[in-house]
Scaffold this motif. Structure first.
Motif, short mmCIF file in Angstrom:
data_model
loop_
_atom_site.label_atom_id
_atom_site.label_comp_id
_atom_site.label_asym_id
_atom_site.label_seq_id
_atom_site.Cartn_x
_atom_site.Cartn_y
_atom_site.Cartn_z
N LYS A 1 -58.76 31.33 -9.76
CA LYS A 1 -59.15 32.52 -8.57
C LYS A 1 -58.84 33.68 -8.47
O LYS A 1 -58.83 35.21 -8.41
CB LYS A 1 -58.99 31.69 -7.62
N GLN A 2 -57.07 33.92 -8.40
CA GLN A 2 -55.97 35.04 -8.21
C GLN A 2 -56.12 35.98 -9.65
O GLN A 2 -55.88 37.24 -8.99
CB GLN A 2 -54.13 34.47 -8.37
N ILE A 3 -56.66 35.31 -10.56
CA ILE A 3 -57.08 36.63 -11.61
C ILE A 3 -57.79 37.30 -11.63
O ILE A 3 -58.17 38.26 -11.70
CB ILE A 3 -57.30 35.78 -13.19
N GLU A 4 -58.61 36.54 -10.85
CA GLU A 4 -60.38 36.99 -10.48
C GLU A 4 -60.18 38.14 -9.68
O GLU A 4 -60.85 39.62 -9.65
CB GLU A 4 -61.76 35.76 -10.10
N TYR A 5 -59.58 38.01 -8.43
CA TYR A 5 -59.20 38.35 -7.83
C TYR A 5 -58.49 39.89 -8.18
O TYR A 5 -59.24 41.49 -7.39
CB TYR A 5 -58.23 37.53 -6.80
N ASP A 6 -56.93 39.75 -8.74
CA ASP A 6 -56.66 41.00 -9.93
C ASP A 6 -56.99 41.41 -10.59
O ASP A 6 -57.19 42.99 -10.35
CB ASP A 6 -55.54 40.03 -10.51
N THR A 7 -57.99 40.78 -10.72
CA THR A 7 -58.93 42.26 -11.93
C THR A 7 -60.17 43.21 -11.24
O THR A 7 -59.84 44.24 -11.35
CB THR A 7 -59.37 40.73 -12.93
N ARG A 8 -60.33 42.45 -10.11
CA ARG A 8 -61.13 42.90 -9.49
C ARG A 8 -60.33 43.71 -8.72
O ARG A 8 -61.50 44.68 -9.08
CB ARG A 8 -62.47 41.43 -8.96
N ILE A 9 -59.83 43.85 -8.17
CA ILE A 9 -59.26 44.85 -7.40
C ILE A 9 -58.35 45.47 -7.71
O ILE A 9 -59.18 47.71 -7.40
CB ILE A 9 -57.75 44.59 -6.48
N ARG A 10 -58.30 45.64 -9.51
CA ARG A 10 -57.82 47.07 -10.35
C ARG A 10 -58.96 47.71 -11.11
O ARG A 10 -59.28 48.55 -11.00
CB ARG A 10 -57.23 46.33 -11.49
N GLU A 11 -60.37 47.02 -11.23
CA GLU A 11 -61.93 47.58 -11.60
C GLU A 11 -61.94 48.39 -9.64
O GLU A 11 -62.45 49.43 -10.54
CB GLU A 11 -63.06 46.47 -11.64
N LYS B 1 -60.03 51.42 -9.61
CA LYS B 1 -60.21 52.42 -10.56
C LYS B 1 -61.59 53.06 -10.43
O LYS B 1 -61.55 54.31 -10.19
CB LYS B 1 -60.78 51.85 -12.63
N GLN B 2 -62.38 52.71 -9.35
CA GLN B 2 -64.12 52.84 -9.08
C GLN B 2 -63.39 54.06 -7.80
O GLN B 2 -63.57 55.28 -8.14
CB GLN B 2 -64.99 51.81 -8.51
N VAL B 3 -62.66 53.67 -7.08
CA VAL B 3 -62.48 54.19 -5.84
C VAL B 3 -61.52 55.99 -6.27
O VAL B 3 -61.74 57.01 -5.97
CB VAL B 3 -61.11 53.29 -5.00
N LYS B 4 -60.50 55.69 -7.77
CA LYS B 4 -59.63 56.40 -8.02
C LYS B 4 -61.08 58.00 -8.35
O LYS B 4 -60.69 59.26 -8.91
CB LYS B 4 -59.19 56.73 -9.07
N LYS B 5 -62.30 57.01 -9.56
CA LYS B 5 -62.45 57.87 -9.79
C LYS B 5 -63.78 59.20 -9.15
O LYS B 5 -63.80 60.17 -9.06
CB LYS B 5 -63.70 57.36 -11.24
N ARG B 6 -64.14 58.14 -7.82
CA ARG B 6 -64.87 58.92 -6.69
C ARG B 6 -64.30 59.66 -6.56
O ARG B 6 -64.98 61.32 -5.61
CB ARG B 6 -65.47 57.31 -6.38
N LYS B 7 -62.59 59.70 -5.60
CA LYS B 7 -61.91 60.30 -5.17
C LYS B 7 -61.85 62.32 -6.35
O LYS B 7 -61.76 62.76 -5.78
CB LYS B 7 -60.66 59.96 -5.32
N LEU B 8 -61.89 61.45 -7.42
CA LEU B 8 -61.29 62.71 -7.69
C LEU B 8 -62.94 63.58 -8.06
O LEU B 8 -62.86 65.13 -7.99
CB LEU B 8 -61.11 62.02 -10.01
N ALA B 9 -63.99 62.83 -8.38
CA ALA B 9 -64.94 63.59 -8.70
C ALA B 9 -65.28 64.37 -7.06
O ALA B 9 -66.08 65.32 -6.93
CB ALA B 9 -65.75 61.99 -8.42
N LEU B 10 -65.25 63.56 -5.80
CA LEU B 10 -65.17 64.49 -4.46
C LEU B 10 -63.96 65.47 -4.66
O LEU B 10 -64.60 66.50 -3.82
CB LEU B 10 -64.94 63.10 -3.82
N ALA B 11 -62.74 65.16 -5.00
CA ALA B 11 -62.18 66.82 -5.09
C ALA B 11 -62.93 67.36 -5.83
O ALA B 11 -62.48 68.50 -5.91
CB ALA B 11 -60.58 66.12 -5.87
N GLU B 12 -63.49 67.52 -7.30
CA GLU B 12 -64.07 68.70 -8.22
C GLU B 12 -65.09 69.23 -7.07
O GLU B 12 -65.47 70.19 -7.21
CB GLU B 12 -64.58 67.96 -9.63
N LEU B 13 -65.75 68.30 -6.30
CA LEU B 13 -67.27 69.11 -5.19
C LEU B 13 -66.91 69.53 -4.42
O LEU B 13 -67.25 70.70 -3.99
CB LEU B 13 -68.01 67.34 -5.44
#
Length: 302
Positions: free
Chosen positions: A258-268, A271-283
């Motif tokens: 379960k912890q591996i699943e949680y950690d994998t999901r959190i990292r994913e 990454k999505q949050v980082k991409k969206r923040k970057l896209a928002l900064a560009e906008l």
């Protein structure tokens, strides 16, 4: 020892936000009271409860052995009530004793948990006070006590928190006795294949097992895959040494998965949050450029 008195009494704690104490009650030749601390004593977020003698000043040589039992009442089910017990010597240097981690405060607060009734919790206490008397013999007191509890019980009663008691061939701290007994009651074959004779090494293995169980009892947010893999190594060593811990292996494997699943999901998600923040900064940058261009066009028209 001479029985000085026994009392069973109740106390309603009306404020769970701060430390408080009960009205004194006389048992034997002294007054006693309960002291509660909802914020815990060296154990944050746990409800602490102590018994305290409040006779001032204590007579020279005054010393009493006390057995006490605390119960936090559950109004929905008696089976869900919290029971804790303890024992020890009270004197001028030890005026209070008790339990610093009776129950997590988070368990007491929910309305549907059964402990709170009109914003209050009810505690019952059973207290037995014994007075030590001398004998005419020079034989140590511990050898002269012949109460119904027996000589071995009397010896155990004199143990301090730093002393040890034998449980199923292991020397464990007084504070660990209940936990170790519960382990052997639930898993009688726990150490059936563990045949070391060196007491120090045996104790080290027992402490490793208790630390492992403590780790696995932590909330998932306090653990990481690294912690669980370290716990997995410890468990493997214990099993190789002859401990019957397949029941714990199943729990650890489930927790690790379960912890591996949680950690994998959190990292994913990170990454999505980082991409969206970057896209928002560009906008936002494009927006500022458009505003600047529009402002410049209006100035040319003027």
């Amino acid at each position: 020892m001479v029985d000085q008195g026994f009392k069973r009494f109740g106390w309603v704690v009306k404020d769970l936000r701060r430390a408080c104490c009960s009205v004194p009650i006389q048992i034997g030749d002294a007054n006693w009271r309960l002291v509660a601390n909802p914020n815990g004593n060296r154990q944050a977020d746990h409800f602490s409860l102590y018994l305290e003698v409040i006779m001032e000043p204590l007579p020279s040589g005054w010393r009493r052995y006390v057995e006490y039992r605390f119960t936090i009442v559950n109004h929905l089910s008696e089976a869900h009530a919290v029971h804790k017990k303890g024992w020890g010597w009270f004197d001028k240097n030890n005026k209070n004793r008790g339990i610093r981690d009776v129950v997590p405060v988070s368990r007491l607060i929910p309305i549907n948990g059964g402990f709170l009734l009109n914003g209050e919790i009810t505690i019952t206490a059973e207290v037995e006070v014994l007075e030590v008397i001398d004998t005419l013999s020079r034989t140590p007191l511990i050898e002269e006590i012949s109460t119904d509890r027996g000589e071995q019980r009397a010896h155990d009663d004199l143990q301090s928190k730093d002393d040890t008691i034998e449980v199923n061939g292991f020397q464990v701290l007084v504070s660990q006795v209940d936990e170790v007994k519960a382990l052997f009651e639930k898993h009688p074959d726990l150490a059936q294949g563990f045949s070391l004779k060196n007491q120090h090494i045996k104790n080290a293995y027992m402490n490793a097992l208790l630390d492992l169980i403590k780790t696995l009892c932590k909330a998932s947010k306090e653990l990481c895959v690294k912690d669980l893999k370290k716990a997995d190594d410890t468990l493997s060593d214990l099993i190789k040494a002859g401990w019957n811990l397949e029941w714990l292996r199943k729990k650890l494997d489930q927790a690790l998965e379960k912890q591996i699943e949680y950690d994998t999901r959190i990292r994913e998600l990170e990454k999505q949050v980082k991409k969206r923040k970057l896209a928002l900064a560009e906008l936002e940058t494009d927006l500022e450029k458009e505003k600047a261009a529009a402002s410049a066009s209006l100035m040319l028209l003027d």
